[in-house]
Design an enzyme around this catalytic site. Structure first.
Site, short mmCIF file in Angstrom:
data_model
loop_
_atom_site.label_atom_id
_atom_site.label_comp_id
_atom_site.label_asym_id
_atom_site.label_seq_id
_atom_site.Cartn_x
_atom_site.Cartn_y
_atom_site.Cartn_z
N LYS A 115 0.87 -1.20 0.00
CA LYS A 115 0.00 0.00 0.00
C LYS A 115 0.88 1.22 0.00
O LYS A 115 2.02 1.20 0.49
CB LYS A 115 -0.89 0.01 1.24
CG LYS A 115 -2.13 0.88 1.08
CD LYS A 115 -3.25 0.13 0.37
CE LYS A 115 -4.49 0.97 0.20
NZ LYS A 115 -5.62 0.17 -0.28
P1 NAD Z 1 -12.93 7.84 -3.00
O1 NAD Z 1 -11.90 8.86 -2.80
O2 NAD Z 1 -13.41 7.53 -4.37
O3 NAD Z 1 -14.23 8.19 -2.11
C1 NAD Z 1 -14.18 8.37 -0.74
C2 NAD Z 1 -15.57 8.84 -0.28
O4 NAD Z 1 -15.60 8.90 1.13
C3 NAD Z 1 -15.92 10.24 -0.78
O5 NAD Z 1 -17.33 10.30 -1.01
C4 NAD Z 1 -15.55 11.14 0.41
O6 NAD Z 1 -16.27 12.35 0.40
C5 NAD Z 1 -15.96 10.23 1.56
N1 NAD Z 1 -15.23 10.47 2.80
C6 NAD Z 1 -13.91 10.59 2.98
N2 NAD Z 1 -13.62 10.79 4.29
C7 NAD Z 1 -14.80 10.76 4.94
C8 NAD Z 1 -15.18 10.90 6.29
N3 NAD Z 1 -14.26 11.13 7.23
N4 NAD Z 1 -16.49 10.80 6.60
C9 NAD Z 1 -17.44 10.57 5.64
N5 NAD Z 1 -17.11 10.43 4.33
C10 NAD Z 1 -15.84 10.55 3.99
O7 NAD Z 1 -12.36 6.51 -2.28
P2 NAD Z 1 -12.79 5.01 -2.55
O8 NAD Z 1 -11.88 4.44 -3.57
O9 NAD Z 1 -14.25 4.93 -2.72
O10 NAD Z 1 -12.35 4.34 -1.15
C11 NAD Z 1 -13.20 4.33 -0.02
C12 NAD Z 1 -12.75 3.22 0.91
O11 NAD Z 1 -12.78 1.96 0.20
C13 NAD Z 1 -11.33 3.34 1.46
O12 NAD Z 1 -11.28 2.77 2.74
C14 NAD Z 1 -10.53 2.47 0.49
O13 NAD Z 1 -9.31 2.00 1.05
C15 NAD Z 1 -11.51 1.35 0.28
N6 NAD Z 1 -11.27 0.55 -0.92
C16 NAD Z 1 -11.25 1.12 -2.17
C17 NAD Z 1 -11.08 0.30 -3.28
C18 NAD Z 1 -11.12 0.85 -4.68
O14 NAD Z 1 -11.07 0.05 -5.62
N7 NAD Z 1 -11.24 2.14 -4.90
C19 NAD Z 1 -10.89 -1.08 -3.13
C20 NAD Z 1 -10.94 -1.62 -1.85
C21 NAD Z 1 -11.14 -0.80 -0.76
#
Ligand code: NAD
Length: 425
Positions: A115
């Protein structure tokens, strides 16, 4: 699921690496792993901190800090996203890297865990500044990367464009275009069909499987989704398409709620245009904290770590929590939810759709032959439903929660491979 021997409370409830280690220890106990092997599997293999000097748009120099952690490569090249956020810290990146090792193992794709993160606030940066940060960060961690060594992907606040810059920077250094260096790329640059939706699709598939176990019908399920980015936004859309009623969705600034169900495509179109949910007129606006405690059947935390904690777990009304985000539930919250009979589909299974299609993308890049979206989606469906069944079966066999079941399955597979390979000296 019945009650497990309890994970000891971490010294710091909000330290993600401690949370990972506590759950790892329970799995290692159940597997009877000896102390030396535990230490190997718990300890990150490599950690690199780089400074990233950038000329800002105003002509001034500014130094950012970036990390790349490789947790374990026993089962294959390290795999894991890169996140840009102001509060990124090394223990968080360590935990996220370890979760990637366990996640790749749960879905049985031939990768280890890695990561990366850069401390920055993308909301305050121009596109040019983000590009320069990405290119300099990539150059800084270059020695760790490679299609056979460590393959990044998008995470919070990074996207296809970030991956395109990373791929280009790497390719310029190695003097050839090498698309398999990164996944989550644009389709035109060797990305995979279905990758953008893959994590949300995996969330939808495990939600459907878990509802079946709970004897609940999707069309009666009321769902609250925290976050509206790649995972939350697309997850909400696919859950709604399955007939579930998405009653609330949020972003970092606040949440919207409509008990009759939100028109998710309309919400996402608004978000695309306005960048925030603020001002959306077809729902009531509520504070972020209240959102998690709404009356619903399914809660999908899909934003960030430490959202369900010892402070609010007693008031969570959902019967099912599906962890779209990594690490949204603390160890103490797990214990409360388990006592209250709330089923939690753990992150290392629930959001594994992303890495599964990243693996498909890597395979397609290396073969130079690309699959149709139908093929990608049906293979993803197969991986996630069979992984859900394996986790459930392991949890039943060990009489434990789905989370500890997933850890037992994952840690057991990595331990077996490590022991087969032996310790190089
Ligand atoms: P992203 O940046 O596309 O979206 C994040 C979302 O969360 C946004 O809507 C943002 O406004 C909101 N957010 C951020 N901090 C916040 C808070 N403190 N309170 C409420 N909302 C908040 O990110 P993503 O890719 O959707 O990732 C979200 C989660 O999923 C993370 O934990 C990431 O590690 C995990 N994840 C992502 C993927 C992927 O393929 N993108 C895969 C596995 C896990």
């Amino acid at each position: 699921m019945s009650t497990a021997p309890h994970v000891k409370a971490p010294m710091d409830e909000f330290n993600p690496f401690q949370a990972m280690a506590q759950r790892f220890d329970v799995a290692a106990d159940r597997l009877g792993l000896d102390e030396g092997l535990r230490e190997v599997l718990r300890t990150p293999d490599k950690e690199l901190t780089v400074s990233i000097p950038i000329t800002m748009d105003n002509g001034k120099l500014k130094v950012f800090t970036g990390y790349r952690v490789q947790h374990n490569f026993s089962r294959g090249p390290c795999k894991g996203g890169i996140r840009y956020a102001p509060d990124v810290h090394l223990d968080e990146v360590r935990a996220l890297a370890a979760w990637m090792t366990w996640k790749c193992s749960v879905v049985d794709v031939p990768f280890g865990g890695g990561k990366g993160g850069v401390i920055c606030d993308p909301r305050q940066l121009s596109k040019g500044e983000l590009e320069r940060i990405t290119r300099r960060y990539t150059t800084g961690i270059m020695d760790l990367l490679g299609p056979d060594r460590d393959v990044p992907a998008p995470d919070v606040n990074t996207n296809e464009q970030t991956m395109a810059w990373l791929m280009d920077t790497w390719s310029m250094h190695v003097r050839r275009t090498d698309t398999a260096i990164v996944t989550g790329k644009p389709l035109a640059l060797g990305g995979s069909k279905g990758r953008t939706e893959a994590t949300g699709r995996g969330v939808m598939i495990v939600t459907r499987e878990a509802l079946k176990k709970l004897g609940l019908r999707p069309e009666n399920a009321r769902v609250v989704v925290q976050g509206s980015g790649n995972v939350g936004g697309i997850g909400a859309m696919l859950l709604a398409r399955e007939g579930m009623k998405v009653v609330s969705i949020s972003d970092i600034y606040g949440a919207i709620h409509n008990d009759k169900g939100l028109d998710v495509p309309d919400v996402l179109a608004y978000l695309k245009q306005h960048k925030k949910l603020e001002g959306y007129s077809k729902a009531e606006h509520i504070p972020s904290a209240a959102q998690l405690e709404l009356d619903c059947d399914v809660l999908v935390p899909a934003a960030t770590e430490n959202q369900l904690t010892s402070k609010n777990a007693e008031r969570i009304k959902a019967k099912l929590v599906v962890e779209g985000a990594n690490g949204p539930t603390t160890v103490l919250a797990d214990q409360i939810l388990e006592r209250r009979g709330v089923m939690v589909v753990p992150d290392i299974l629930a959001n594994a759709g992303g890495v599964t299609v990243s693996y498909f993308e890597w395979v397609q890049d290396r073969a130079g032959y690309f699959w149709t979206e139908e093929v990608v989606n049906s293979r993803l469906e197969h991986v996630i439903t069979s992984s859900f069944a394996s986790v459930e079966e392991t949890a039943r066999k060990y009489n434990t929660s789905l989370r500890i079941g997933a850890y037992i399955l994952a840690v057991g597979r990595v331990a077996t491979v490590y022991q087969m390979r032996g310790t190089y000296a």
